[in-house]
Design a protein around this motif. Structure first.
Motif, PDB file in Angstrom:
ATOM      1  N   GLY A 183       0.809  -1.206   0.000  1.00 46.49           N
ATOM      2  CA  GLY A 183       0.000   0.000   0.000  1.00 46.49           C
ATOM      3  C   GLY A 183       0.845   1.260   0.000  1.00 46.49           C
ATOM      4  O   GLY A 183       0.526   2.243  -0.682  1.00 46.49           O
ATOM      5  N   THR A 184       1.924   1.234   0.771  1.00 47.65           N
ATOM      6  CA  THR A 184       2.817   2.395   0.803  1.00 47.65           C
ATOM      7  C   THR A 184       3.449   2.637  -0.553  1.00 47.65           C
ATOM      8  O   THR A 184       3.580   3.784  -1.002  1.00 47.65           O
ATOM      9  CB  THR A 184       3.909   2.181   1.863  1.00 47.65           C
ATOM     10  N   PHE A 185       3.836   1.563  -1.235  1.00 47.01           N
ATOM     11  CA  PHE A 185       4.441   1.719  -2.561  1.00 47.01           C
ATOM     12  C   PHE A 185       3.418   2.237  -3.563  1.00 47.01           C
ATOM     13  O   PHE A 185       3.719   3.123  -4.375  1.00 47.01           O
ATOM     14  CB  PHE A 185       5.020   0.387  -3.033  1.00 47.01           C
ATOM     15  N   LEU A 186       2.208   1.704  -3.509  1.00 50.93           N
ATOM     16  CA  LEU A 186       1.156   2.202  -4.402  1.00 50.93           C
ATOM     17  C   LEU A 186       0.879   3.669  -4.139  1.00 50.93           C
ATOM     18  O   LEU A 186       0.707   4.460  -5.069  1.00 50.93           O
ATOM     19  CB  LEU A 186      -0.127   1.382  -4.209  1.00 50.93           C
ATOM     20  N   SER A 187       0.839   4.035  -2.863  1.00 44.70           N
ATOM     21  CA  SER A 187       0.621   5.435  -2.506  1.00 44.70           C
ATOM     22  C   SER A 187       1.750   6.309  -3.045  1.00 44.70           C
ATOM     23  O   SER A 187       1.520   7.437  -3.496  1.00 44.70           O
ATOM     24  CB  SER A 187       0.536   5.574  -0.985  1.00 44.70           C
ATOM     25  N   GLY A 188       2.968   5.786  -3.010  1.00 44.74           N
ATOM     26  CA  GLY A 188       4.112   6.534  -3.532  1.00 44.74           C
ATOM     27  C   GLY A 188       4.013   6.796  -5.017  1.00 44.74           C
ATOM     28  O   GLY A 188       4.571   7.782  -5.523  1.00 44.74           O
ATOM     29  N   VAL A 243       1.970   8.750 -16.360  1.00 41.28           N
ATOM     30  CA  VAL A 243       2.692   9.447 -15.297  1.00 41.28           C
ATOM     31  C   VAL A 243       2.792   8.583 -14.041  1.00 41.28           C
ATOM     32  O   VAL A 243       3.784   8.647 -13.301  1.00 41.28           O
ATOM     33  CB  VAL A 243       2.040  10.815 -14.974  1.00 41.28           C
ATOM     34  N   ILE A 244       1.782   7.731 -13.804  1.00 42.61           N
ATOM     35  CA  ILE A 244       1.867   6.802 -12.669  1.00 42.61           C
ATOM     36  C   ILE A 244       2.985   5.790 -12.904  1.00 42.61           C
ATOM     37  O   ILE A 244       3.789   5.500 -12.006  1.00 42.61           O
ATOM     38  CB  ILE A 244       0.519   6.101 -12.456  1.00 42.61           C
ATOM     39  N   ALA A 245       3.042   5.238 -14.116  1.00 39.04           N
ATOM     40  CA  ALA A 245       4.114   4.297 -14.439  1.00 39.04           C
ATOM     41  C   ALA A 245       5.472   4.967 -14.350  1.00 39.04           C
ATOM     42  O   ALA A 245       6.455   4.370 -13.879  1.00 39.04           O
ATOM     43  CB  ALA A 245       3.888   3.727 -15.835  1.00 39.04           C
ATOM     44  N   TYR A 246       5.548   6.195 -14.825  1.00 42.26           N
ATOM     45  CA  TYR A 246       6.818   6.932 -14.778  1.00 42.26           C
ATOM     46  C   TYR A 246       7.289   7.087 -13.332  1.00 42.26           C
ATOM     47  O   TYR A 246       8.461   6.857 -13.014  1.00 42.26           O
ATOM     48  CB  TYR A 246       6.627   8.302 -15.434  1.00 42.26           C
ATOM     49  N   ALA A 288      -0.352   0.178 -15.064  1.00 42.99           N
ATOM     50  CA  ALA A 288       0.757   1.107 -14.837  1.00 42.99           C
ATOM     51  C   ALA A 288       1.451   0.811 -13.518  1.00 42.99           C
ATOM     52  O   ALA A 288       2.686   0.871 -13.418  1.00 42.99           O
ATOM     53  CB  ALA A 288       0.237   2.541 -14.840  1.00 42.99           C
ATOM     54  N   MET A 289       0.662   0.469 -12.491  1.00 39.09           N
ATOM     55  CA  MET A 289       1.253   0.189 -11.184  1.00 39.09           C
ATOM     56  C   MET A 289       1.999  -1.144 -11.164  1.00 39.09           C
ATOM     57  O   MET A 289       2.788  -1.401 -10.262  1.00 39.09           O
ATOM     58  CB  MET A 289       0.162   0.227 -10.110  1.00 39.09           C
ATOM     59  N   ILE A 290       1.735  -1.982 -12.164  1.00 38.93           N
ATOM     60  CA  ILE A 290       2.483  -3.237 -12.289  1.00 38.93           C
ATOM     61  C   ILE A 290       3.709  -3.043 -13.181  1.00 38.93           C
ATOM     62  O   ILE A 290       4.835  -3.341 -12.795  1.00 38.93           O
ATOM     63  CB  ILE A 290       1.593  -4.354 -12.857  1.00 38.93           C
ATOM     64  N   MET A 291       3.488  -2.534 -14.381  1.00 33.90           N
ATOM     65  CA  MET A 291       4.551  -2.486 -15.376  1.00 33.90           C
ATOM     66  C   MET A 291       5.594  -1.416 -15.092  1.00 33.90           C
ATOM     67  O   MET A 291       6.777  -1.603 -15.404  1.00 33.90           O
ATOM     68  CB  MET A 291       3.973  -2.264 -16.773  1.00 33.90           C
ATOM     69  N   GLY A 292       5.201  -0.279 -14.524  1.00 34.86           N
ATOM     70  CA  GLY A 292       6.188   0.762 -14.230  1.00 34.86           C
ATOM     71  C   GLY A 292       7.310   0.249 -13.343  1.00 34.86           C
ATOM     72  O   GLY A 292       8.491   0.269 -13.732  1.00 34.86           O
ATOM     73  N   PRO A 293       7.000  -0.231 -12.138  1.00 39.80           N
ATOM     74  CA  PRO A 293       8.057  -0.753 -11.267  1.00 39.80           C
ATOM     75  C   PRO A 293       8.718  -2.014 -11.813  1.00 39.80           C
ATOM     76  O   PRO A 293       9.933  -2.194 -11.662  1.00 39.80           O
ATOM     77  CB  PRO A 293       7.318  -1.051  -9.954  1.00 39.80           C
ATOM     78  N   LEU A 294       7.927  -2.923 -12.439  1.00 40.96           N
ATOM     79  CA  LEU A 294       8.488  -4.183 -12.922  1.00 40.96           C
ATOM     80  C   LEU A 294       9.533  -3.953 -14.010  1.00 40.96           C
ATOM     81  O   LEU A 294      10.641  -4.511 -13.958  1.00 40.96           O
ATOM     82  CB  LEU A 294       7.372  -5.085 -13.440  1.00 40.96           C
ATOM     83  N   ALA A 295       9.206  -3.132 -14.990  1.00 40.67           N
ATOM     84  CA  ALA A 295      10.156  -2.863 -16.071  1.00 40.67           C
ATOM     85  C   ALA A 295      11.398  -2.171 -15.540  1.00 40.67           C
ATOM     86  O   ALA A 295      12.528  -2.463 -15.967  1.00 40.67           O
ATOM     87  CB  ALA A 295       9.483  -2.012 -17.149  1.00 40.67           C
TER      88      ALA A 295
END
Length: 681
Positions: free
Chosen positions: A22-27, A72-75, A129-136
């Motif tokens: 949750g903290t990471f998603l919030s970030g 922008v979320i993925a970024y 975006a919340m999956i692929m941004g950090p994963l990539a």
């Protein structure tokens, strides 16, 4: 303390894991709230049912939610993992997920239209975006590590650019064929579940999950992982969504804090009005979490209040056009849809009223027990604030200020405690010694206690203790610390509160506290040279006196100075510095002891380290406090600090104070004071 002691146990791995997610998603979401607000303004004004419908500007709404916001979320997610390089690759990959979702929906709609059925709506790739941004970003970071240091000089830029571009291409293809179908399925399931709750009038039941989750900082995973994507999709179609109000309603916290304002006890009651202002108008909901933690039965109140607000919004079909962040009443009203003001305002009022009534009943039922606990010195609120900050997993200036302002008890994870006074010599050294002894006796590990002048505070302290008159000055020098005000440094009840808090913080740890000893120089030489004489120490036989009568404070200051001048430790001007110190803040320590010393600006008047001890059997009126023992201090370097620690130990023991008062001669009194020199003679 029973309620908070239970809550203070180490959290389970599942809760911690959800909290971290949750903290990471919030970030990822919170830095992009301005973009959501801008999109919400476009939606509120320019869609067909907006305030000022405008077909031209309405054309901005769709591309902004479908492309800009996920990108922008993925970024941001990629940036959190691997700075700008990760951000760029994460954005490329997410575009593949967007295109893949559109392709799949397009194929499905062709089949649906052929069958004469209603086509399905576009799915916006917030979750993708919340999956692929950090994963990539994580993958490219690992790939870079493989060839780090192996690229020939001059080819670094070429390799870096092509490796990121090629991997971005691969990640986008992966997202197109793999992530897009998964996210489409997830969104369909979540959307169907929410639709089922709405259709069956069960949406208010979500408060059973959301309100406790908020208290334990687990709500971010629900809010940013589920409610924001679903609510944004719903708002893009209908111009508003009730889902934005499930977690953001500020009425719940307001009702709870008002109940504490009228029916609470002790520090919780004193701090509740200020916390209500911060929560309702500032939107910082975490300030009411400690009040629930200190009395878990209040979960019933916040759940009922939250459910009431949701039910009201369901009845009035009200909603927001975009997320309200932070959850202030101002943010909620700013995002309220054109046709929803009555429902939203009524939902806030009713949720506050229901929470207030139930919380008031619970608080009234336990009031006698709470008053008895307060009288016994039990600080359930301080421990609850500490546990709230532990639940959050990081420091919080709001929570620290809440407890510091209300109770004077430090509540964030504490490792460095600093006692600060004007000169950093006398009162602060004594207080540091008293608290250090208490912490050691409690067996609390990992906490260091030192003393400094206020001017020397450098921002590294976790908790700063000062006399009340100096607290504002200390806050200016150490704004990030929690500040505790005490009336005197010898026997303040705040010490026990701090120790209890540290004990709760160290729950589960059994290692003894590691203290660094204060080393006193043993070099020889005259006191006036700034070095301690090995034969007599900082306190000499000739520096101890007994007066059978009384004296005024100024007379006692003059006598202390005269003794220190005779010892070669100060110049006669030192008495002026002592008087200036008393004008700033009293050096009365408690237990009939005063330790006068100069201000921090008096260093030029100090030639060496020495102490004077005078007992006034007739007493000294020390600005309204009765003083029997006056210990004058001149400190050069740190030579006097161990002496002061021993003085603190002497005057922390009632039996030893009685012995000091019973001494019939100055020599006998000096012998009793020999422990302060570390001498067993």
């Amino acid at each position: 303390m029973s309620d908070t002691a239970t809550a203070a146990k180490t959290p389970g791995s599942l809760r911690v894991g959800v909290q971290k997610v949750g903290t990471f998603l919030s970030g990822m979401i919170m830095p992009n709230i301005p973009a959501l607000i801008a999109w919400g303004i476009f939606t509120a004004f320019f869609i067909d049912v907006g305030w000022t419908p405008n077909p031209a500007l309405n054309s901005v709404v769709g591309p902004m939610i479908h492309y800009l916001l996920p990108i922008v979320i993925a970024y941001q997610g990629g940036r959190m993992i691997y700075e700008t390089r990760g951000a760029v690759v994460g954005a490329i990959a997410t575009f593949g997920a967007i295109a893949g979702s559109d392709w799949l929906i397009g194929l499905q709609n062709v089949e649906l239209e052929a069958a004469g059925e209603k086509p399905i709506s576009t799915i916006h790739m917030f979750i993708g975006a919340m999956i692929m941004g950090p994963l990539a970003a994580w993958v490219i970071k690992k790939l870079d590590a493989l060839w780090e240091g192996r690229i020939k000089a001059g080819f670094e830029m070429l390799v870096n650019m092509f490796s990121a571009g090629i991997f971005g291409f691969i990640a986008a293809v992966f997202a197109f064929y793999v992530i897009a179908p998964i996210v489409n399925w997830i969104m369909n399931v979540l959307g169907g579940a929410v639709g089922w709750l709405v259709d069956n009038g069960l949406l208010p039941l979500t408060s059973i999950l959301i309100e406790p989750a908020k208290v334990f900082f687990l709500n971010n995973a629900i809010n940013h992982g589920v409610l924001t994507p679903l609510g944004t999709a719903e708002s893009s179609e209908s111009g508003k969504s009730i889902l934005f109000l499930l977690e953001a309603n500020p009425g719940v916290g307001l009702g709870l804090l008002l109940a504490f304002t009228f029916f609470g006890v002790g520090a919780a009651r004193a701090s509740a009005p200020g916390a209500a202002i911060i929560q309702f108008f500032g939107g910082i909901h975490e300030v009411y979490f400690p009040y629930v933690l200190m009395k878990p039965a209040l979960l019933l109140a916040v759940i009922a209040g939250g459910a009431t607000g949701v039910a009201t919004n369901v009845v009035f079909r009200s909603g927001l056009v975009a997320p309200a962040a932070p959850g202030s009443i101002f943010a909620v009203l700013a995002q309220t849809a054109r046709d929803s003001y009555l429902g939203v305002i009524l939902a806030v009022v009713l949720s506050a009223a229901v929470t207030f009534v139930i919380a008031a009943v619970i608080l009234r039922a336990s009031r006698k027990r709470d008053l008895a606990a307060e009288a016994a010195g039990v600080d359930g609120f301080g421990a609850a604030v500490a546990q709230t900050q532990a639940n959050k997993g990081k420091e919080s200036s709001v929570l620290g200020g809440l407890a510091g302002g209300a109770t004077g008890v430090a509540t964030r994870p504490i490792e460095r405690v600093v006692f600060a006074c004007d000169a950093g010599m006398g009162s602060s050294a004594m207080g540091a010694s008293v608290l250090r002894t208490k912490i050691k006796q409690a067996g609390i590990p990992g906490v260091t206690v030192t003393n400094k002048a206020i001017a020397a505070l450098d921002g590294t302290a976790d908790l700063v203790i000062t006399q009340a008159q100096l607290t504002d000055r200390a806050k200016q020098k150490a704004a990030g610390a929690v500040h505790v005000s005490v009336d005197n440094f010898m026997n303040s009840p705040r010490y026990d509160e701090v120790v209890e808090l540290l004990r709760a913080q160290a729950a589960g740890e059994t290692a003894p506290a590691a203290e660094e000893p204060v080393v006193v120089p043993t070099t020889t030489g005259p006191i006036g040279s700034g070095r301690t004489r090995a034969d007599d120490g900082v306190l000499t036989r000739g520096s101890v006196r007994i007066h059978r009568g009384s004296a005024t404070r100024d007379e006692a200051l003059q006598e202390a100075t005269d003794i220190l001048v005779s010892a070669g430790a100060v110049t006669p001007a030192y008495v002026d510095a002592m008087r200036a110190r008393e004008e700033t803040v009293s050096t009365y320590m408690g237990n009939e002891l005063a330790i006068p010393h100069g201000t921090n600006e008096a260093k030029d008047a100090i030639l060496g380290s020495a102490l004077s001890v005078v007992r006034y059997d007739g007493g000294v009126d020390w600005d309204g406090d009765e003083v029997t023992f006056v210990v004058g201090i001149a400190g050069k370097g740190g030579e006097h600090l161990t002496i002061l620690a021993n003085v603190a130990e002497l005057f922390g023991d009632d039996d030893r104070i009685a012995q000091l008062k019973a001494a019939t001669t100055a020599d006998e009194l000096y012998d009793l004071f020999q422990s302060v020199n570390g001498d067993s003679r």
